[in-house]
Design an enzyme around this catalytic site. Structure first.
Site, PDB file in Angstrom:
ATOM      1  N   ASP A 129       0.843  -1.189   0.000  1.00 28.35           N
ATOM      2  CA  ASP A 129       0.000   0.000   0.000  1.00 28.35           C
ATOM      3  C   ASP A 129       0.891   1.257   0.000  1.00 28.35           C
ATOM      4  O   ASP A 129       1.817   1.349  -0.784  1.00 28.35           O
ATOM      5  CB  ASP A 129      -0.969  -0.039   1.185  1.00 28.35           C
ATOM      6  CG  ASP A 129      -2.131   0.942   1.054  1.00 28.35           C
ATOM      7  OD1 ASP A 129      -3.132   0.594   0.402  1.00 28.35           O
ATOM      8  OD2 ASP A 129      -2.029   2.052   1.594  1.00 28.35           O
ATOM      9  N   TYR A 140      -3.398  11.049   0.895  1.00 26.94           N
ATOM     10  CA  TYR A 140      -3.996  10.946  -0.435  1.00 26.94           C
ATOM     11  C   TYR A 140      -4.069  12.326  -1.096  1.00 26.94           C
ATOM     12  O   TYR A 140      -3.796  12.468  -2.294  1.00 26.94           O
ATOM     13  CB  TYR A 140      -5.397  10.339  -0.337  1.00 26.94           C
ATOM     14  CG  TYR A 140      -5.401   8.872  -0.011  1.00 26.94           C
ATOM     15  CD1 TYR A 140      -5.533   7.917  -1.020  1.00 26.94           C
ATOM     16  CD2 TYR A 140      -5.251   8.430   1.301  1.00 26.94           C
ATOM     17  CE1 TYR A 140      -5.530   6.564  -0.725  1.00 26.94           C
ATOM     18  CE2 TYR A 140      -5.256   7.081   1.603  1.00 26.94           C
ATOM     19  CZ  TYR A 140      -5.386   6.146   0.587  1.00 26.94           C
ATOM     20  OH  TYR A 140      -5.375   4.811   0.884  1.00 26.94           O
ATOM     21  N   HIS A 156      -4.521  -7.866   0.430  1.00 25.01           N
ATOM     22  CA  HIS A 156      -3.798  -6.611   0.589  1.00 25.01           C
ATOM     23  C   HIS A 156      -3.108  -6.479   1.950  1.00 25.01           C
ATOM     24  O   HIS A 156      -2.248  -5.626   2.127  1.00 25.01           O
ATOM     25  CB  HIS A 156      -4.785  -5.462   0.397  1.00 25.01           C
ATOM     26  CG  HIS A 156      -4.137  -4.132   0.156  1.00 25.01           C
ATOM     27  ND1 HIS A 156      -3.298  -3.891  -0.906  1.00 25.01           N
ATOM     28  CD2 HIS A 156      -4.222  -2.956   0.840  1.00 25.01           C
ATOM     29  CE1 HIS A 156      -2.888  -2.637  -0.873  1.00 25.01           C
ATOM     30  NE2 HIS A 156      -3.426  -2.042   0.170  1.00 25.01           N
TER      31      HIS A 156
END
Length: 415
Positions: free
Chosen positions: A175, A332, A387
């Site tokens: 990630d 982000y 993930h």
């Protein structure tokens, strides 16, 4: 701040003093209006999946994971004016090499709780283990000004290792840990000497002069795949580009969260900071969608059976008690506004790379692509896991890390 740059202080895992307040909030939840028909997870986290975890959180015993965390040595170091939390577990074995494990979102350092001691104590290949919390995540201090994107955080993580005396080290991440890790592997490769990841970000074999000279057949295969499809050329499921669209929900229905967090994180943060159920459900959606479920249970279970309620609620509790969900999602925004993804994806990695591809991760790339864009020395494909492999399939990830670590030690890459 009393600590000078590079200086550390011992950090104690705090008690969950807010648990009574959380319990009151949980018990007075206003549940959302949903459609009469059950559409599984297509509209997001459904109430039937959230409610059982809310009930478990009401009686959650923080002291259990707290005691496990207290087995490790925790510190906070002044790096770039922020107190960065990290676990540091040096090995006592002579052949140990330094490794840093970096988490992503919505995760914490606790994602690696099953790996810290086995990596430290491994007989085939032990490691000096460093597990930080990203700035603004969990027990690390949150940035107070703009600018803390991938490049900034990569520099901080590299300096953390240098301040610890590890001038040559191996890196693992998934990630954001993978994104930051690739930036480190490119721009700090005088210290980062080997890169292991579960989420590679590379370009396909475009017809560059180097690829045409060294990998002409891979270039031909790529252009053929554009005509007949990736699966027919590279194999079914070998090419999954879930992370290719950062914030375009019309092209990728699973990237809506990235679009919000990358553009208007403040507005979303009110709900995630005030409502524990909003926080839990926001995290649950990803721990469901990004993990491996047998097909007959994909739509009928919340967490996969490889992640316990306690493991998930431990990470939710860390975000809640530190009030860092709002600061974590700003990464982000920084990455999107600074247009950093292309700066990460474009360059070729020159140092040795290992890719461990789990079956249900959000991104998978063919070996051809990895070979043209990295110095690929180890490639593993797993039939399970997703993930969060440190939680889902820790033994598989552990073995892959040890195998790669042993390989680079024998080649004296870290010497």
């Amino acid at each position: 701040m009393s600590l000078a740059e590079g200086k550390s202080e011992v950090f104690e895992i705090p008690d969950f003093t807010d648990q009574a307040v959380v319990r009151d909030k949980l018990q007075t939840t206003v549940w959302p209006n949903e459609l009469e028909q059950d559409y599984g997870w297509t509209l997001g986290a459904p109430t039937w999946a959230v409610k059982p975890l809310v009930q478990s959180w009401e009686t959650f015993d923080w002291s259990r994971p707290q005691q496990e965390m207290k087995r490790w040595h925790h510190y906070r170091m002044n790096v770039d004016g922020l107190l960065v939390h990290y676990v540091h577990e040096p090995s006592t074995q002579e052949k140990a090499i330094p490794i840093i494990l970096l988490h992503g979102w919505p995760s914490t350092f606790f994602e690696f709780h099953k790996l810290i001691e086995p990596l430290r104590d491994g007989t085939e290949q032990p490691f000096h283990v460093v597990v930080p919390s990203l700035p603004g995540f969990g027990f690390s201090e949150a940035p107070k000004v703009k600018g803390y994107g991938v490049a900034k955080m990569a520099g901080m993580i590299n300096r953390l290792m240098l301040h610890l005396g590890y001038h040559k080290y191996m890196y693992h991440g998934g990630d954001w840990g993978a994104i930051i890790g690739k930036y480190i592997a490119i721009h700090h490769n005088d210290h980062c000497k080997a890169f292991h990841t579960t989420m590679p970000l590379v370009l396909p074999p475009f017809p560059t002069p180097r690829n045409l000279l060294v990998y002409p057949w891979k270039v031909v295969k790529f252009f053929t795949s554009l005509v007949v499809g990736f699966d027919r050329v590279y194999g079914s499921g070998k090419t999954v580009l879930g992370g290719a669209t950062f914030a375009n929900a019309e092209r990728n229905g699973d990237c809506g969260y990235r679009a919000i967090q990358g553009t208007k994180p403040y507005t979303l943060a009110f709900g995630l900071s005030d409502s524990p159920v909003a926080l839990l459900s926001w995290m649950l959606e990803k721990h469901h969608d990004w993990t491996y479920h047998p097909k007959d249970r994909q739509d009928t279970e919340g967490l996969p059976r490889t992640i316990t309620d306690e493991e998930f609620l431990t990470q939710v509790t860390i975000y809640w008690m530190t009030n860092t969900m709002s600061s974590s999602i700003r990464l982000y925004y920084e990455c999107l506004q600074q247009k950093e993804m292309m700066k990460v994806v474009l360059p070729r990695i020159q140092i040795p790379v290992a890719v461990c591809a789990f079956a249900h991760d959000i991104s998978r790339m063919p070996k051809d692509w990895l070979e043209t864009s990295t110095d690929l020395q180890q490639f593993s494909e797993m039939e399970s896991g997703g993930h969060f492999p440190g939680l889902e399939e820790p033994e598989l990830l552990l073995n892959d890390l040890q195998r790669f670590g042993k390989k680079i030690r024998q080649k004296q890459i870290l010497a």
